[in-house]
Design a protein around this motif. Sequence first.
Motif, PDB file in Angstrom:
ATOM      1  N   GLY A  43       0.817  -1.201   0.000  1.00  0.00           N
ATOM      2  CA  GLY A  43       0.000   0.000   0.000  1.00  0.00           C
ATOM      3  C   GLY A  43       0.854   1.255   0.000  1.00  0.00           C
ATOM      4  N   LEU A  44       0.216   2.396  -0.173  1.00  0.00           N
ATOM      5  CA  LEU A  44       0.924   3.674  -0.201  1.00  0.00           C
ATOM      6  C   LEU A  44       0.222   4.698   0.680  1.00  0.00           C
ATOM      7  N   MET A  45       0.940   5.757   0.977  1.00  0.00           N
ATOM      8  CA  MET A  45       0.398   6.876   1.744  1.00  0.00           C
ATOM      9  C   MET A  45       0.216   8.044   0.791  1.00  0.00           C
ATOM     10  N   PHE A  46      -1.025   8.347   0.479  1.00  0.00           N
ATOM     11  CA  PHE A  46      -1.371   9.377  -0.499  1.00  0.00           C
ATOM     12  C   PHE A  46      -1.714  10.662   0.240  1.00  0.00           C
ATOM     13  N   ILE A  47      -0.860  11.666   0.091  1.00  0.00           N
ATOM     14  CA  ILE A  47      -1.012  12.910   0.839  1.00  0.00           C
ATOM     15  C   ILE A  47      -1.638  13.997  -0.021  1.00  0.00           C
ATOM     16  N   LEU A  48      -2.658  14.639   0.528  1.00  0.00           N
ATOM     17  CA  LEU A  48      -3.209  15.844  -0.081  1.00  0.00           C
ATOM     18  C   LEU A  48      -2.961  17.004   0.875  1.00  0.00           C
ATOM     19  N   SER A  49      -2.235  18.000   0.418  1.00  0.00           N
ATOM     20  CA  SER A  49      -1.983  19.200   1.216  1.00  0.00           C
ATOM     21  C   SER A  49      -2.414  20.418   0.428  1.00  0.00           C
TER      22      SER A  49
ATOM     23  N   PRO B 198      -3.364  25.017   1.252  1.00  0.00           N
ATOM     24  CA  PRO B 198      -3.790  26.024   2.223  1.00  0.00           C
ATOM     25  C   PRO B 198      -5.262  25.818   2.551  1.00  0.00           C
ATOM     26  N   SER B 199      -5.673  26.226   3.738  1.00  0.00           N
ATOM     27  CA  SER B 199      -7.079  26.133   4.109  1.00  0.00           C
ATOM     28  C   SER B 199      -7.936  26.894   3.108  1.00  0.00           C
ATOM     29  N   GLY B 200      -8.940  26.207   2.551  1.00  0.00           N
ATOM     30  CA  GLY B 200      -9.820  26.831   1.579  1.00  0.00           C
ATOM     31  C   GLY B 200      -9.486  26.529   0.135  1.00  0.00           C
ATOM     32  N   ALA B 201      -8.368  25.836  -0.114  1.00  0.00           N
ATOM     33  CA  ALA B 201      -7.973  25.548  -1.494  1.00  0.00           C
ATOM     34  C   ALA B 201      -8.669  24.322  -2.064  1.00  0.00           C
ATOM     35  N   GLY B 202      -9.340  23.543  -1.197  1.00  0.00           N
ATOM     36  CA  GLY B 202     -10.171  22.463  -1.725  1.00  0.00           C
ATOM     37  C   GLY B 202      -9.724  21.048  -1.439  1.00  0.00           C
ATOM     38  N   LYS B 203      -8.691  20.848  -0.616  1.00  0.00           N
ATOM     39  CA  LYS B 203      -8.213  19.482  -0.430  1.00  0.00           C
ATOM     40  C   LYS B 203      -9.240  18.588   0.260  1.00  0.00           C
ATOM     41  N   THR B 204     -10.036  19.149   1.177  1.00  0.00           N
ATOM     42  CA  THR B 204     -11.032  18.330   1.862  1.00  0.00           C
ATOM     43  C   THR B 204     -12.115  17.861   0.896  1.00  0.00           C
ATOM     44  N   THR B 205     -12.526  18.729  -0.009  1.00  0.00           N
ATOM     45  CA  THR B 205     -13.523  18.348  -1.020  1.00  0.00           C
ATOM     46  C   THR B 205     -12.973  17.255  -1.929  1.00  0.00           C
ATOM     47  N   ILE B 206     -11.733  17.428  -2.382  1.00  0.00           N
ATOM     48  CA  ILE B 206     -11.116  16.420  -3.250  1.00  0.00           C
ATOM     49  C   ILE B 206     -10.954  15.103  -2.501  1.00  0.00           C
ATOM     50  N   ALA B 207     -10.565  15.175  -1.235  1.00  0.00           N
ATOM     51  CA  ALA B 207     -10.389  13.966  -0.435  1.00  0.00           C
ATOM     52  C   ALA B 207     -11.706  13.201  -0.301  1.00  0.00           C
TER      53      ALA B 207
ATOM     54  N   ASP C 231      -4.820  13.920   4.922  1.00  0.00           N
ATOM     55  CA  ASP C 231      -5.158  15.340   4.762  1.00  0.00           C
ATOM     56  C   ASP C 231      -4.316  16.096   5.790  1.00  0.00           C
ATOM     57  N   ILE C 232      -3.056  16.395   5.439  1.00  0.00           N
ATOM     58  CA  ILE C 232      -2.109  16.981   6.384  1.00  0.00           C
ATOM     59  C   ILE C 232      -1.365  18.147   5.738  1.00  0.00           C
ATOM     60  N   ASP C 233      -0.658  18.928   6.559  1.00  0.00           N
ATOM     61  CA  ASP C 233       0.070  20.083   6.046  1.00  0.00           C
ATOM     62  C   ASP C 233       1.499  19.710   5.679  1.00  0.00           C
ATOM     63  N   TRP C 234       2.284  20.723   5.289  1.00  0.00           N
ATOM     64  CA  TRP C 234       3.648  20.462   4.821  1.00  0.00           C
ATOM     65  C   TRP C 234       4.548  19.921   5.927  1.00  0.00           C
ATOM     66  N   GLN C 235       4.274  20.304   7.188  1.00  0.00           N
ATOM     67  CA  GLN C 235       5.096  19.795   8.282  1.00  0.00           C
ATOM     68  C   GLN C 235       4.907  18.293   8.443  1.00  0.00           C
ATOM     69  N   GLY C 236       3.645  17.851   8.403  1.00  0.00           N
ATOM     70  CA  GLY C 236       3.376  16.427   8.492  1.00  0.00           C
ATOM     71  C   GLY C 236       3.938  15.672   7.304  1.00  0.00           C
TER      72      GLY C 236
ATOM     73  N   VAL D  40       0.954  15.230  -2.759  1.00  0.00           N
ATOM     74  CA  VAL D  40       0.294  16.068  -3.762  1.00  0.00           C
ATOM     75  C   VAL D  40      -0.098  17.392  -3.108  1.00  0.00           C
ATOM     76  N   PHE D  41       0.308  18.503  -3.718  1.00  0.00           N
ATOM     77  CA  PHE D  41      -0.035  19.822  -3.188  1.00  0.00           C
ATOM     78  C   PHE D  41      -1.070  20.473  -4.101  1.00  0.00           C
ATOM     79  N   ILE D  42      -2.157  20.959  -3.497  1.00  0.00           N
ATOM     80  CA  ILE D  42      -3.230  21.593  -4.257  1.00  0.00           C
ATOM     81  C   ILE D  42      -3.163  23.108  -4.054  1.00  0.00           C
ATOM     82  N   LEU D  43      -3.048  23.822  -5.156  1.00  0.00           N
ATOM     83  CA  LEU D  43      -2.963  25.283  -5.121  1.00  0.00           C
ATOM     84  C   LEU D  43      -4.303  25.913  -5.494  1.00  0.00           C
ATOM     85  N   PRO D  44      -4.626  27.065  -4.905  1.00  0.00           N
ATOM     86  CA  PRO D  44      -5.812  27.806  -5.354  1.00  0.00           C
ATOM     87  C   PRO D  44      -5.478  28.539  -6.645  1.00  0.00           C
ATOM     88  N   PRO D  45      -6.468  28.916  -7.442  1.00  0.00           N
ATOM     89  CA  PRO D  45      -6.174  29.635  -8.689  1.00  0.00           C
ATOM     90  C   PRO D  45      -5.618  31.034  -8.452  1.00  0.00           C
TER      91      PRO D  45
END
Length: 223
Positions: free
Chosen positions: A17-23, A25-34, A113-118, A133-138
């Motif tokens: 298995g793998l550890m798939f990270i979505l990071s 900024p708050s509000g950029a959409g990672k929780t929705t994508i997750a 669903d963690i930040d860059w420190q994690g 994987v880092f998700i950027l806002p437009p």
Amino acid sequence: MAVDQNSEEKTALKRRGLMFILSSPSGAGKTTIARKLLAADDEINLSVSATTRPMRPGEVDGKDYHFVEQPHFDAMVEDHAFLEWAHVFGHSYGTPKAQIWNGMKEGRDFLFDIDWQGTQQLNQRASEDVVPVFILPPSIDELRRRLIARGTDAPKVIEARMERARAEISHWSEYRYVVVNDDVESCFAKVREILHAERMRRERQTGLVSFVRELMAGPPPGA
């Protein structure tokens, strides 16, 4: 031509298995994508973190988070029970490592669903198993608009999140993949493509060596 499902199951290779990270900024959409990823893919499980923050309406202990008191959390840190942990906005968050290691050995994937420190901590402990994987806002303006539209934070909190967002965005180059979330469906499609490709990496196919040996040991052509 019809596909023999039993044949496909027989040739499925075991994998780690793998550890798939979505990071993001708050509000950029990672929780929705997750959430969309968890709903669409039965092979990935949400990594349930421990946290000292209060439970929010609708959350379930053990499903959304393991809600613990600060002394309990501190004891887990002392016992090295976390894969990663951090202190964010006055509360502590951490990933219990036992459930992750055991699941990955069985070929299960975990979504973080963690930040860059994690992410840095996970990379230091298990870089071969981590897919960051880092998700950027437009745009910064759009990020602010999304935070205001949520209606959950006071203006001072929003300003603090905006300041933190700029600091988080500065770490974009530490991630293997970067995706701009200007459209949720397009962003989600790209994230799924990344996950599928990473699952197929040769290094993760633990059953590949024995499978190839069996192929090479087979009867010669025409036999």
